[in-house]
Design a protein around this motif. Structure first.
Motif, PDB file in Angstrom:
ATOM      1  N   LYS A  68      78.137  73.615  33.107  1.00 53.13           N
ATOM      2  CA  LYS A  68      77.196  72.894  32.392  1.00 53.13           C
ATOM      3  C   LYS A  68      77.533  71.945  31.421  1.00 53.13           C
ATOM      4  CE  LYS A  68      74.383  75.747  33.918  1.00 53.13           C
ATOM      5  NZ  LYS A  68      72.586  74.984  35.163  1.00 53.13           N
ATOM      6  N   ALA A  69      78.264  71.539  31.012  1.00 52.50           N
ATOM      7  CA  ALA A  69      78.779  69.772  29.883  1.00 52.50           C
ATOM      8  C   ALA A  69      78.826  68.492  31.197  1.00 52.50           C
ATOM      9  CB  ALA A  69      79.644  70.061  28.870  1.00 52.50           C
ATOM     10  N   ALA A  70      79.012  68.863  31.849  1.00 53.10           N
ATOM     11  CA  ALA A  70      79.547  67.928  32.875  1.00 53.10           C
ATOM     12  C   ALA A  70      78.228  67.712  33.814  1.00 53.10           C
ATOM     13  CB  ALA A  70      80.429  69.079  34.033  1.00 53.10           C
ATOM     14  N   GLU A  71      77.789  68.893  33.641  1.00 51.81           N
ATOM     15  CA  GLU A  71      75.868  68.600  34.038  1.00 51.81           C
ATOM     16  C   GLU A  71      74.785  67.527  33.672  1.00 51.81           C
ATOM     17  OE1 GLU A  71      74.509  72.074  37.412  1.00 51.81           O
ATOM     18  OE2 GLU A  71      74.406  71.705  34.983  1.00 51.81           O
ATOM     19  N   GLN A  72      75.147  67.440  32.415  1.00 49.60           N
ATOM     20  CA  GLN A  72      74.202  66.594  31.590  1.00 49.60           C
ATOM     21  C   GLN A  72      75.317  65.543  32.505  1.00 49.60           C
ATOM     22  OE1 GLN A  72      72.289  67.584  30.146  1.00 49.60           O
ATOM     23  NE2 GLN A  72      73.104  69.691  30.854  1.00 49.60           N
ATOM     24  N   TYR A  73      75.832  65.294  32.775  1.00 46.22           N
ATOM     25  CA  TYR A  73      76.073  63.607  32.961  1.00 46.22           C
ATOM     26  C   TYR A  73      76.350  63.387  33.798  1.00 46.22           C
ATOM     27  CZ  TYR A  73      77.772  64.080  27.824  1.00 46.22           C
ATOM     28  OH  TYR A  73      77.249  65.011  26.602  1.00 46.22           O
ATOM     29  N   TRP A  74      76.678  64.296  35.542  1.00 41.96           N
ATOM     30  CA  TRP A  74      76.767  64.311  36.689  1.00 41.96           C
ATOM     31  C   TRP A  74      75.944  65.758  37.449  1.00 41.96           C
ATOM     32  CZ3 TRP A  74      81.299  64.366  33.712  1.00 41.96           C
ATOM     33  CH2 TRP A  74      82.328  63.851  33.431  1.00 41.96           C
ATOM     34  N   LEU A  76      76.855  67.155  40.297  1.00 41.13           N
ATOM     35  CA  LEU A  76      77.595  67.965  40.581  1.00 41.13           C
ATOM     36  C   LEU A  76      76.791  68.047  41.613  1.00 41.13           C
ATOM     37  CD1 LEU A  76      78.844  69.125  37.511  1.00 41.13           C
ATOM     38  CD2 LEU A  76      79.737  67.422  38.309  1.00 41.13           C
ATOM     39  N   GLY A  77      75.209  69.147  41.692  1.00 40.42           N
ATOM     40  CA  GLY A  77      74.956  69.519  43.569  1.00 40.42           C
ATOM     41  C   GLY A  77      75.597  71.024  43.435  1.00 40.42           C
ATOM     42  N   ILE A  99      79.829  75.308  45.142  1.00 42.47           N
ATOM     43  CA  ILE A  99      80.205  76.056  45.033  1.00 42.47           C
ATOM     44  C   ILE A  99      80.880  75.978  46.765  1.00 42.47           C
ATOM     45  CG2 ILE A  99      79.842  78.113  46.725  1.00 42.47           C
ATOM     46  CD1 ILE A  99      76.512  77.684  45.525  1.00 42.47           C
ATOM     47  N   HIS A 100      81.167  74.759  47.872  1.00 45.55           N
ATOM     48  CA  HIS A 100      82.166  74.226  48.124  1.00 45.55           C
ATOM     49  C   HIS A 100      83.829  74.422  47.114  1.00 45.55           C
ATOM     50  CE1 HIS A 100      79.135  73.422  51.106  1.00 45.55           C
ATOM     51  NE2 HIS A 100      79.510  74.666  51.306  1.00 45.55           N
ATOM     52  N   VAL A 101      83.971  73.731  46.371  1.00 43.06           N
ATOM     53  CA  VAL A 101      84.672  73.605  45.926  1.00 43.06           C
ATOM     54  C   VAL A 101      85.364  74.271  45.209  1.00 43.06           C
ATOM     55  CG1 VAL A 101      85.884  72.112  43.747  1.00 43.06           C
ATOM     56  CG2 VAL A 101      84.558  70.610  45.380  1.00 43.06           C
ATOM     57  N   MET A 102      84.731  75.240  44.438  1.00 46.91           N
ATOM     58  CA  MET A 102      85.311  76.646  43.664  1.00 46.91           C
ATOM     59  C   MET A 102      86.146  77.912  44.870  1.00 46.91           C
ATOM     60  SD  MET A 102      84.590  77.207  40.796  1.00 46.91           S
ATOM     61  CE  MET A 102      85.392  74.695  40.374  1.00 46.91           C
ATOM     62  N   THR A 106      77.054  79.144  39.473  1.00 48.14           N
ATOM     63  CA  THR A 106      76.372  79.048  40.813  1.00 48.14           C
ATOM     64  C   THR A 106      75.882  79.786  42.473  1.00 48.14           C
ATOM     65  OG1 THR A 106      78.612  79.093  41.436  1.00 48.14           O
ATOM     66  CG2 THR A 106      77.904  76.962  40.732  1.00 48.14           C
ATOM     67  N   PHE A 107      76.729  81.185  41.966  1.00 49.78           N
ATOM     68  CA  PHE A 107      75.573  81.406  43.654  1.00 49.78           C
ATOM     69  C   PHE A 107      74.663  81.655  42.994  1.00 49.78           C
ATOM     70  CE2 PHE A 107      79.782  83.221  45.039  1.00 49.78           C
ATOM     71  CZ  PHE A 107      80.619  82.167  45.298  1.00 49.78           C
ATOM     72  N   TRP A 108      74.008  81.710  42.214  1.00 50.04           N
ATOM     73  CA  TRP A 108      72.604  82.395  41.818  1.00 50.04           C
ATOM     74  C   TRP A 108      71.529  81.535  41.996  1.00 50.04           C
ATOM     75  CZ3 TRP A 108      71.423  87.375  42.722  1.00 50.04           C
ATOM     76  CH2 TRP A 108      72.091  88.564  42.599  1.00 50.04           C
TER      77      TRP A 108
END
Length: 141
Positions: free
Chosen positions: A62-68, A70-71, A76-79, A122-124
């Motif tokens: 969630k912190a990284a989402e503020q800067y990038w 991520l989609g 989900i694919h990466v996880m 992410t799933f929801w």
């Protein structure tokens, strides 16, 4: 309500269950691990603790989402790939020890717990646009 095929519902159910497979697979091997690793009976507690440490992954996400950007789908694919790679790494180095401790296995368990926790984030977000029957299926999984 839009009609959803039963095979699609089964796939949504599997999708819902897939996030925790990695952490659960490691824990399922506990009877073997306890007899072969130096932590012995305390290993169950350590694995549980490491799984819970993975709970910090959604905060980092969630912190990284503020800067990038991520989609959700990409995440989900990466996880899912990380979960598979983690389990493959476990098959190779579950007996490895550093300073007489099972650090590789414990670190991999943190990663597995992180993947499981990330599913809630992410799933929801991914499933929200799907028909209601699909979200019920993912919840069941």
């Amino acid at each position: 309500h839009p009609k959803v095929k039963k095979t699609s519902l089964v796939l949504w159910c599997l999708f819902g269950a897939s996030g925790w497979w990695c952490a659960n697979a490691i824990s399922a091997e506990l009877p073997l691990l306890v007899t072969r690793l130096p932590e012995a009976e305390s290993l169950g507690n350590l694995l549980s603790f490491c799984t819970q440490l993975g709970g910090f992954c959604p905060l980092i996400y969630k912190a990284a989402e503020q800067y990038w950007d991520l989609g959700v789908t990409r995440t989900i694919h990466v996880m899912q790939a990380v979960a598979v790679l983690t389990l493959l790494a476990c098959t190779v180095c579950w007996q490895q020890q550093i300073f007489g401790r099972s650090f590789p296995l414990l670190v991999l368990t943190v990663v597995g717990g992180g993947v499981g926790c990330m599913t809630e984030v992410t799933f929801w977000a991914y499933a929200i646009s799907a028909p209601t029957r699909c979200t019920k299926a993912i919840s069941f999984g």
